[in-house]
Design a protein around this motif. Structure first.
Motif, PDB file in Angstrom:
ATOM      1  N   LEU A   1     -23.690 -22.144   8.101  1.00  0.00           N
ATOM      2  CA  LEU A   1     -22.960 -22.547   9.300  1.00  0.00           C
ATOM      3  C   LEU A   1     -21.678 -21.772   9.582  1.00  0.00           C
ATOM      4  N   VAL A   2     -21.254 -20.920   8.661  1.00  0.00           N
ATOM      5  CA  VAL A   2     -20.004 -20.174   8.843  1.00  0.00           C
ATOM      6  C   VAL A   2     -20.339 -18.708   9.077  1.00  0.00           C
ATOM      7  N   ARG A   3     -19.650 -18.103  10.030  1.00  0.00           N
ATOM      8  CA  ARG A   3     -19.948 -16.709  10.369  1.00  0.00           C
ATOM      9  C   ARG A   3     -19.685 -15.789   9.184  1.00  0.00           C
ATOM     10  N   ASP A   4     -20.464 -14.731   9.104  1.00  0.00           N
ATOM     11  CA  ASP A   4     -20.298 -13.737   8.048  1.00  0.00           C
ATOM     12  C   ASP A   4     -18.916 -13.094   8.136  1.00  0.00           C
ATOM     13  N   GLY A   5     -18.314 -12.871   7.006  1.00  0.00           N
ATOM     14  CA  GLY A   5     -17.010 -12.231   6.977  1.00  0.00           C
ATOM     15  C   GLY A   5     -15.833 -13.176   7.103  1.00  0.00           C
ATOM     16  N   SER A   6     -16.104 -14.450   7.329  1.00  0.00           N
ATOM     17  CA  SER A   6     -15.012 -15.407   7.452  1.00  0.00           C
ATOM     18  C   SER A   6     -14.260 -15.521   6.128  1.00  0.00           C
ATOM     19  N   GLU A   7     -12.935 -15.579   6.206  1.00  0.00           N
ATOM     20  CA  GLU A   7     -12.112 -15.738   5.017  1.00  0.00           C
ATOM     21  C   GLU A   7     -11.620 -17.173   4.857  1.00  0.00           C
ATOM     22  N   ALA A   8     -12.207 -18.088   5.633  1.00  0.00           N
ATOM     23  CA  ALA A   8     -11.854 -19.496   5.481  1.00  0.00           C
ATOM     24  C   ALA A   8     -12.200 -19.960   4.078  1.00  0.00           C
ATOM     25  N   GLN A   9     -11.409 -20.883   3.561  1.00  0.00           N
ATOM     26  CA  GLN A   9     -11.604 -21.420   2.227  1.00  0.00           C
ATOM     27  C   GLN A   9     -11.934 -22.900   2.298  1.00  0.00           C
ATOM     28  N   ALA A  10     -12.421 -23.431   1.196  1.00  0.00           N
ATOM     29  CA  ALA A  10     -12.707 -24.854   1.110  1.00  0.00           C
ATOM     30  C   ALA A  10     -12.536 -25.294  -0.328  1.00  0.00           C
ATOM     31  N   ALA A  11     -12.299 -26.571  -0.519  1.00  0.00           N
ATOM     32  CA  ALA A  11     -12.151 -27.146  -1.859  1.00  0.00           C
ATOM     33  C   ALA A  11     -12.795 -28.522  -1.870  1.00  0.00           C
ATOM     34  N   ILE A  12     -13.260 -28.927  -3.045  1.00  0.00           N
ATOM     35  CA  ILE A  12     -13.954 -30.209  -3.209  1.00  0.00           C
ATOM     36  C   ILE A  12     -13.467 -30.869  -4.491  1.00  0.00           C
TER      37      ILE A  12
ATOM     38  N   ASP B   1      -5.696 -27.262   9.122  1.00  0.00           N
ATOM     39  CA  ASP B   1      -6.328 -27.952   8.004  1.00  0.00           C
ATOM     40  C   ASP B   1      -7.368 -28.914   8.556  1.00  0.00           C
ATOM     41  N   ALA B   2      -8.501 -28.987   7.901  1.00  0.00           N
ATOM     42  CA  ALA B   2      -9.539 -29.938   8.277  1.00  0.00           C
ATOM     43  C   ALA B   2     -10.024 -30.632   7.006  1.00  0.00           C
ATOM     44  N   TRP B   3     -10.108 -31.965   7.051  1.00  0.00           N
ATOM     45  CA  TRP B   3     -10.408 -32.758   5.861  1.00  0.00           C
ATOM     46  C   TRP B   3     -11.543 -33.749   6.139  1.00  0.00           C
ATOM     47  N   PHE B   4     -12.221 -34.120   5.085  1.00  0.00           N
ATOM     48  CA  PHE B   4     -13.016 -35.349   5.115  1.00  0.00           C
ATOM     49  C   PHE B   4     -12.978 -35.933   3.706  1.00  0.00           C
ATOM     50  N   ILE B   5     -12.452 -37.171   3.653  1.00  0.00           N
ATOM     51  CA  ILE B   5     -12.351 -37.893   2.380  1.00  0.00           C
ATOM     52  C   ILE B   5     -13.134 -39.190   2.524  1.00  0.00           C
ATOM     53  N   GLY B   6     -13.954 -39.503   1.549  1.00  0.00           N
ATOM     54  CA  GLY B   6     -14.723 -40.735   1.639  1.00  0.00           C
ATOM     55  C   GLY B   6     -15.391 -41.084   0.327  1.00  0.00           C
ATOM     56  N   PHE B   7     -16.124 -42.199   0.339  1.00  0.00           N
ATOM     57  CA  PHE B   7     -16.706 -42.676  -0.912  1.00  0.00           C
ATOM     58  C   PHE B   7     -17.941 -43.529  -0.647  1.00  0.00           C
ATOM     59  N   SER B   8     -18.781 -43.601  -1.681  1.00  0.00           N
ATOM     60  CA  SER B   8     -19.894 -44.532  -1.746  1.00  0.00           C
ATOM     61  C   SER B   8     -19.487 -45.625  -2.722  1.00  0.00           C
ATOM     62  N   GLY B   9     -20.445 -46.437  -3.150  1.00  0.00           N
ATOM     63  CA  GLY B   9     -20.129 -47.418  -4.174  1.00  0.00           C
ATOM     64  C   GLY B   9     -19.954 -46.805  -5.548  1.00  0.00           C
ATOM     65  N   ASP B  10     -20.258 -45.490  -5.688  1.00  0.00           N
ATOM     66  CA  ASP B  10     -20.221 -44.842  -7.001  1.00  0.00           C
ATOM     67  C   ASP B  10     -19.158 -43.752  -7.128  1.00  0.00           C
ATOM     68  N   TYR B  11     -18.989 -42.941  -6.085  1.00  0.00           N
ATOM     69  CA  TYR B  11     -18.120 -41.770  -6.202  1.00  0.00           C
ATOM     70  C   TYR B  11     -17.234 -41.619  -4.975  1.00  0.00           C
ATOM     71  N   VAL B  12     -16.068 -40.993  -5.210  1.00  0.00           N
ATOM     72  CA  VAL B  12     -15.159 -40.605  -4.140  1.00  0.00           C
ATOM     73  C   VAL B  12     -15.184 -39.085  -4.060  1.00  0.00           C
ATOM     74  N   VAL B  13     -15.344 -38.555  -2.849  1.00  0.00           N
ATOM     75  CA  VAL B  13     -15.389 -37.101  -2.661  1.00  0.00           C
ATOM     76  C   VAL B  13     -14.379 -36.723  -1.589  1.00  0.00           C
ATOM     77  N   GLY B  14     -13.580 -35.711  -1.910  1.00  0.00           N
ATOM     78  CA  GLY B  14     -12.630 -35.172  -0.949  1.00  0.00           C
ATOM     79  C   GLY B  14     -12.943 -33.718  -0.655  1.00  0.00           C
ATOM     80  N   VAL B  15     -12.850 -33.348   0.627  1.00  0.00           N
ATOM     81  CA  VAL B  15     -13.128 -31.971   1.051  1.00  0.00           C
ATOM     82  C   VAL B  15     -11.982 -31.497   1.939  1.00  0.00           C
ATOM     83  N   TRP B  16     -11.498 -30.301   1.669  1.00  0.00           N
ATOM     84  CA  TRP B  16     -10.508 -29.639   2.523  1.00  0.00           C
ATOM     85  C   TRP B  16     -11.060 -28.291   2.942  1.00  0.00           C
ATOM     86  N   MET B  17     -10.707 -27.875   4.157  1.00  0.00           N
ATOM     87  CA  MET B  17     -11.113 -26.563   4.647  1.00  0.00           C
ATOM     88  C   MET B  17      -9.965 -25.961   5.449  1.00  0.00           C
ATOM     89  N   GLY B  18      -9.755 -24.667   5.306  1.00  0.00           N
ATOM     90  CA  GLY B  18      -8.701 -23.982   6.043  1.00  0.00           C
ATOM     91  C   GLY B  18      -8.526 -22.565   5.541  1.00  0.00           C
TER      92      GLY B  18
END
Length: 682
Positions: free
Chosen positions: A332-343, A573-590
């Motif tokens: 989904l991200v264009r080739d050559g993009s230098e955007a980063q992400a973390a989880i 900065d773009a984020w999505f933080i959320g959880f199920s009944g088992d795990y919490v997952v945080g994502v940052w992109m920028g």
């Protein structure tokens, strides 16, 4: 005539003996001086060699030259997934694979067993090569024997090039007098640095191939010997193809010197060494770095002991997070993009199960965007605003006016927050405001509740960074890290108890298993009431489930989840933080340099990374329920539920209703606490 002719001839004959005697005497004098000087040099050299010889300790004490110990990190299953510190492991040369010994001798010093510590031919040859390649005589090829290299490794590492080269000779001679060839080779093969924090061939064989130096075969031996020239450049964990190409050179040397025959040579060339599955994965580099930074320095950084650290790391979850990030950028991200992400992936109690600090998967020693990058969370901060408001007596069904708002900030002037859509919907419930990520309502709620209360609640839940006391607080204008933000969200899943992120559970000595430190997790203090946590969890489930929610893209079908998107000004900065009944997952992109993202909001690509991570993490797990408390949500707003442009809450009857609800809530909390105490619950 004859008498006159004889006189000059006589004088000429008389001069020859005189010149001969003169020059002969000079040559003899010079020769004596040179011989005496050589004798003095030899005597002085012998004295120096004898002096160094007298200073040499037993060979066994020189085998392990590390300044600090190694750190082996164990995952939650007890398997080693990462090494830090200075990895070692003493094995005598006589115990190592013959192929490995042959590869090292062929590469470094083919006359090792024949010389007395120095090789004049080797030194002259190295100088000739260096000069022909345009370098200085001592730059590049050194021509040093293995014995000279031992002298440099053990005694002369701090000396300048010229001084070291001069001192290497008497030291090498002293070493040859004091130790056997096997002892010299053992010192060398246990102290040589071979990349990836591996000191010595035993550590390198374990690091790259998962076996002992006793067991390596011809291709593996050639790859290890090839590291001696430039360990960081040729490390197979850095560039496997480069390491394999280098090993081809070593194989040719082994063949030319008769250590392997034609068949072995052809077979090894066609089947180069490859990394072990563990080394190939390079799992948990960011996680391991974080544990090293976060752990007790006196045990991890300063100790000379080899230690093992038991951690919360889950390699399966780590691989799932890495696959999710890679697949989204590939698809989904264009080739050559230098955007980063973390989880970041956490259990409900704060145990960190996986961590991706950037697109450089493995990432050891690189910038960790999950723990080191301070960024504004944007609307991902809003759940803390609503948690503070509900703690103060509000309810998810309360209606607040979504309308233009202007606040006068002393010293800064008028400030008018706008919704992302640039539209306004009038009176809406708190739950709808969170699902739609309505800015005007979040600011009104924060101002009505009190910024100090919002800041206190956020701090209690785990956001330890400084939070700016301004109206923009509600919109996530203060910086935090992905790890802290994800840990604070875990408080909701943990039913209101703070869940401090942790990765280290135990530190013990490797050689005898003595436990030096245990860090068993403790139940965190109560940051918010269980009812508040349940309400906000339900509100965040609507972010994903409601048709108008900004997190629809994160839906997981039959698995109940809750979360919140966040996008800062200009989409830096773009984020999505959320959880199920088992795990919490945080994502940052920028972008690392704060370049705005193009066409990306928290509910877009970050939500997609979050969803794919969740799908991978939950593979094979049955659906679990969320700890929600579902409020009563009226279908139509009461006539007194509007709020003016300058803030404020419900008026008249609305205030009375909230007061009654607060009394009812406090009474309910008391009764609930008594029941839990009687039943032994939390």
């Amino acid at each position: 005539m004859s008498s006159k002719q004889t006189k000059p001839s006589t004088r000429k004959r008389a001069r020859k003996p005189f010149l001969s005697r003169l020059f002969g005497g000079a040559f003899r004098l010079i020769g004596k001086i040179v011989l005496r000087l050589l004798g003095l040099v030899a005597l002085a050299s012998a004295v120096v060699v004898l002096y160094f010889y007298m200073q040499l300790p037993p060979a066994e004490t020189l085998l392990d030259g590390r300044e600090r110990g190694s750190v082996a990190m164990l995952d939650r299953n007890g398997e080693i997934f990462a090494w830090r510190g200075e990895q070692g492991g003493v094995v005598r040369a006589s115990q190592m694979s013959d192929d490995l010994i042959n590869a090292v001798i062929a590469t470094e010093d083919k006359r090792f067993y024949r010389h007395l510590g120095i090789s004049p031919r080797g030194i002259v040859g190295a100088i000739r090569i260096n000069m022909s390649e345009g370098r200085g005589p001592l730059q590049g090829h050194g021509g040093s024997t293995i014995t000279q290299q031992v002298a440099k490794l053990v005694f002369l590492s701090d000396e300048t090039t010229w001084r070291r080269k001069i001192l290497e000779i008497p030291y090498a001679l002293a070493l040859e007098l004091a130790y056997s060839k096997e002892e010299i080779l053992s010192i060398y093969m246990n102290r040589a640095y071979l990349g990836a924090s591996a000191n010595g061939f035993e550590a390198a064989a374990q690091r790259y191939f998962g076996i002992s130096a006793r067991q390596v075969d011809v291709p593996q031996s050639a790859m290890l010997a090839g590291l001696l020239t430039a360990p960081s450049r040729f490390a197979p964990t850095r560039d496997l193809s480069r390491a394999q190409n280098r090993s081809q050179v070593i194989l040719r040397l082994m063949h030319d010197q008769g250590y392997i025959d034609d068949t072995q040579y052809a077979q090894a060339r066609n089947n180069p060494a490859v990394l072990s599955a563990e080394a190939q994965r390079r799992a948990g580099g960011y996680f391991a770095d974080w544990v090293m930074e976060d752990g007790p320095e006196f045990l991890i950084e300063d100790s000379r002991e080899d230690v093992e650290i038991a951690t919360t790391f889950d390699p399966a979850i780590q691989r799932g997070a890495e696959r999710a990030l890679v697949s989204v950028f590939d698809d989904l991200v264009r080739d050559g993009s230098e955007a980063q992400a973390a989880i970041v992936v956490l259990s409900a109690d704060g145990a960190v199960r996986g961590m991706v600090g950037g697109r450089a998967i493995g990432g050891a020693g690189t910038f960790n965007r999950a723990t080191q990058a301070l960024r504004q969370p944007g609307s991902a901060f809003k759940p803390f605003v609503y948690a503070a408001a509900i703690e103060a007596g509000m309810d998810p069904s309360d209606r607040i006016n979504d309308a233009p708002l202007t606040i006068n900030i002393p010293g800064s002037g008028a400030w008018s927050p706008q919704n992302y859509s640039r539209t306004y919907r009038g009176p809406i419930t708190l739950s709808e405001a969170l699902a739609r990520s309505t800015n005007t309502v979040a600011v009104r709620v924060s101002e009505q509740t009190g910024r100090e209360k919002v800041i206190q609640t956020a701090h209690e839940m785990g956001l330890d960074s400084d939070l700016t006391n301004s109206p923009a607080l509600a919109l996530g204008a203060s910086e935090t890290t992905l790890l802290d933000l994800t840990g604070a969200y875990a408080t909701f899943l943990n039913r209101g108890r703070r869940a401090e992120p942790y990765g280290l559970t135990q530190v013990r000595l490797r050689h005898d298993g003595d436990v030096l430190l245990s860090a068993a997790p403790e139940l965190g203090h109560r940051a918010i009431s269980e009812r508040t946590a349940g309400y906000v969890t339900w509100m965040m489930s609507q972010v994903i489930e409601a048709p108008y929610g900004t997190g629809n893209r994160a839906a997981l079908g039959d698995r109940s989840v809750a979360g919140k998107s966040g996008t800062t000004d200009a989409a830096r900065d773009a984020w999505f933080i959320g959880f199920s009944g088992d795990y919490v997952v945080g994502v940052w992109m920028g972008y690392d340099d704060n370049t705005p993202l193009t066409g990306v909001t928290g509910g877009g690509l970050p939500a997609e990374i979050w969803k794919r991570t969740m799908q991978n993490v939950h593979e094979g797990l049955p659906p679990s329920t969320l700890p929600v408390v579902v409020p009563f949500v009226p279908q139509a707003p009461p006539p007194t539920a509007s709020v003016g442009n300058q803030g404020g809450g419900n008026q008249g009857g609305g205030q009375i209703e909230r007061t009654i609800r607060q009394v009812d809530q406090n009474l309910g909390d008391v009764v609930e606490g008594l029941l839990r105490g009687l039943l032994g619950g939390n």
